[in-house]
Design an enzyme around this catalytic site. Sequence first.
Site, PDB file in Angstrom:
ATOM      1  N   GLU A  63      43.147  41.053  49.667  1.00  0.00           N
ATOM      2  CA  GLU A  63      42.151  39.990  49.517  1.00  0.00           C
ATOM      3  C   GLU A  63      42.844  38.641  49.366  1.00  0.00           C
ATOM      4  OE1 GLU A  63      40.330  39.327  45.656  1.00  0.00           O
ATOM      5  OE2 GLU A  63      40.883  41.372  45.096  1.00  0.00           O
TER       6      GLU A  63
ATOM      7  N   CYS B  48      39.329  44.200  45.481  1.00  0.00           N
ATOM      8  CA  CYS B  48      40.382  45.181  45.185  1.00  0.00           C
ATOM      9  C   CYS B  48      40.191  46.507  45.923  1.00  0.00           C
ATOM     10  CB  CYS B  48      40.442  45.438  43.679  1.00  0.00           C
ATOM     11  SG  CYS B  48      40.627  43.931  42.727  1.00  0.00           S
TER      12      CYS B  48
ATOM     13  N   HIS C  70      41.220  51.942  39.212  1.00  0.00           N
ATOM     14  CA  HIS C  70      41.577  50.547  39.452  1.00  0.00           C
ATOM     15  C   HIS C  70      41.694  49.892  38.075  1.00  0.00           C
ATOM     16  CE1 HIS C  70      41.575  46.396  40.492  1.00  0.00           C
ATOM     17  NE2 HIS C  70      40.388  46.184  39.951  1.00  0.00           N
TER      18      HIS C  70
END
Length: 526
Positions: free
Chosen positions: A102, A136, A271
């Site tokens: 990103e 993410c 994550h």
Amino acid sequence: MSAGSAKMPGSVPANAEAGWPKDVGIICLEVYVPSQYVDQAELEQFDGVAAGKYTIGLGQAKMGFCSDQEDINSLCLTAVQHLMERNCLSYDSVGRLEVGTETIIDKSKSVKTVLMQLFEESGNTDVEGIDTTNACYGGTAALFNAVNWVESSSWDGRYALVVAGDIAVYATGSARPTGGAGAVAMLVGPNAPLVLERGLRGTHMQHAYDFYKPDMVSEYPVVDGKLSIECYLSALDRCYKVFRDKIHARWQKEGSDKRFSLDDFGFMVFHSPYCKLVQKSLARLLLNDFLGHPRPDTDSGVFSGLEAFRDVKPQDTYFDRDVEKAFMKASAQMFEEKTKASLLISNQNGNMYTPSVYGCLASVLAQYSPQQLAGQRIGVFSYGSGFAATLYSIRVTEDDTPGSPLAKLTASLCDLQARLDSRRKVAPEVFAENMKLRQETHHLANYKPQSSVDELFPGTWYLTSVDEKHRRQYARRPLNEDGPLEAGLVHSTTAAEHIPSPAKKVPRIPAASSGPDMVPIANGEH
Ligand code: ACO
């Protein structure tokens, strides 16, 4: 075709006749983190917040960051080349390369096309795949694309390569200590030691403005921190439900009425925006197990004393202190056994965005032996704001013998703690200056980075200049003073013996030293 083997362009994969490739997943994995970090306790002082807010409240010890010498292209160049060298892989053995990021420095030209410079000498341009972006989650989307390719009719018998990389930086304020930077490269193919279990993906995607980057010339996101936590936790609930429903359906077909619970994961990785949220997330999964159980035993065992929470509605509990505290306590042992080790890189380097969850996976592989890992199911929860999330599972191969792909994979990561320890600590003032420099210069044309190349790890790619047309040039810091070493001196790890072409002269990556320690994580009493 031999285990994990790759064919040259134009050849027909042997499995074309034998059926689909088996056990497709991650064969080897390489982590790159920048060579400098800021200490979070020192940052608390510098930012004038209460001592413990970042270190205990968020669970973060150190935050890695990049100087103006590194950008997303250089991070990915470094991670991919390290992976190829450490595993003595030839570039013509790769038929697909996917990038998840990103960190956008060009609205059209992909990072993938920049990485094709690494393939030039091999002459291999027949490499599918491109960049994938959604906060993410892009690394997971890239990994799924790679696995799907190997399992598809498009597969030509070669490896797929995935690289997830990001420079996670926030404007000054409460989000800044949740930054980080790094890249993880993964080799994907059949007969892998880490197999993505087929059909077992629970996905939830929804529209929200929790974290997004609408300003095309700023590296910083617009972030609604509280909303992002709510989105993350709600996505976790939904993904876990879908995952469990799918595995229940499978088990029912096989004649079993067994219920899936956290006990069925040997390890659970998430994550990790910051370690504390991960600890809360494991507790959240236990809450899901509890609420989904038809008759939970609240007199003994893991649900002991939780009767009062029998009727809570998950959507009302994202910030419910009583629920959070009770389930964190109930899941404390599970956290120690299944998740704590996964937070090594996250605690020491911060949120890397797309590679974060794969840094967590690498942290587990670095700290457990092949014998401890063999046969385990690893749950993986990937979240990207906006938002996109999947909970899927990896089955670790049973073969833990010396020289097995699993043994090679874990051996290749055994120096992870040493690599983290070899970084340079800088003062918060220097970190803040660096952020200011990036802020002012990262988008400029006609720019020459000002930071010192000597401070990068040997073998790191770096930006040398941006010309008047925004074209970027890169160079690589030499691996050692004496120049490249022969392939045989490089770490002996997975897959190399399957590559048909002779290994070229390859440089050496910093060698392994002592084994890693466990991460100190807060006990969740805040
Ligand atoms: N000692 C110990 N703990 C403390 C102290 C102290 N002195 N002071 C505060 N704390 C605790 C708080 O109680 C809180 O704990 P809790 O979460 O259990 O309630 C924690 O430290 C953080 O303090 P807050 O006041 O909640 O922090 P703030 O609101 O300033 O910022 C946030 C936290 C929202 C996470 C911010 O850092 C942020 O916006 N980060 C980026 C967004 C993010 O990472 N979202 C997660 C998912 S999306 C993604 O991955 C990007």
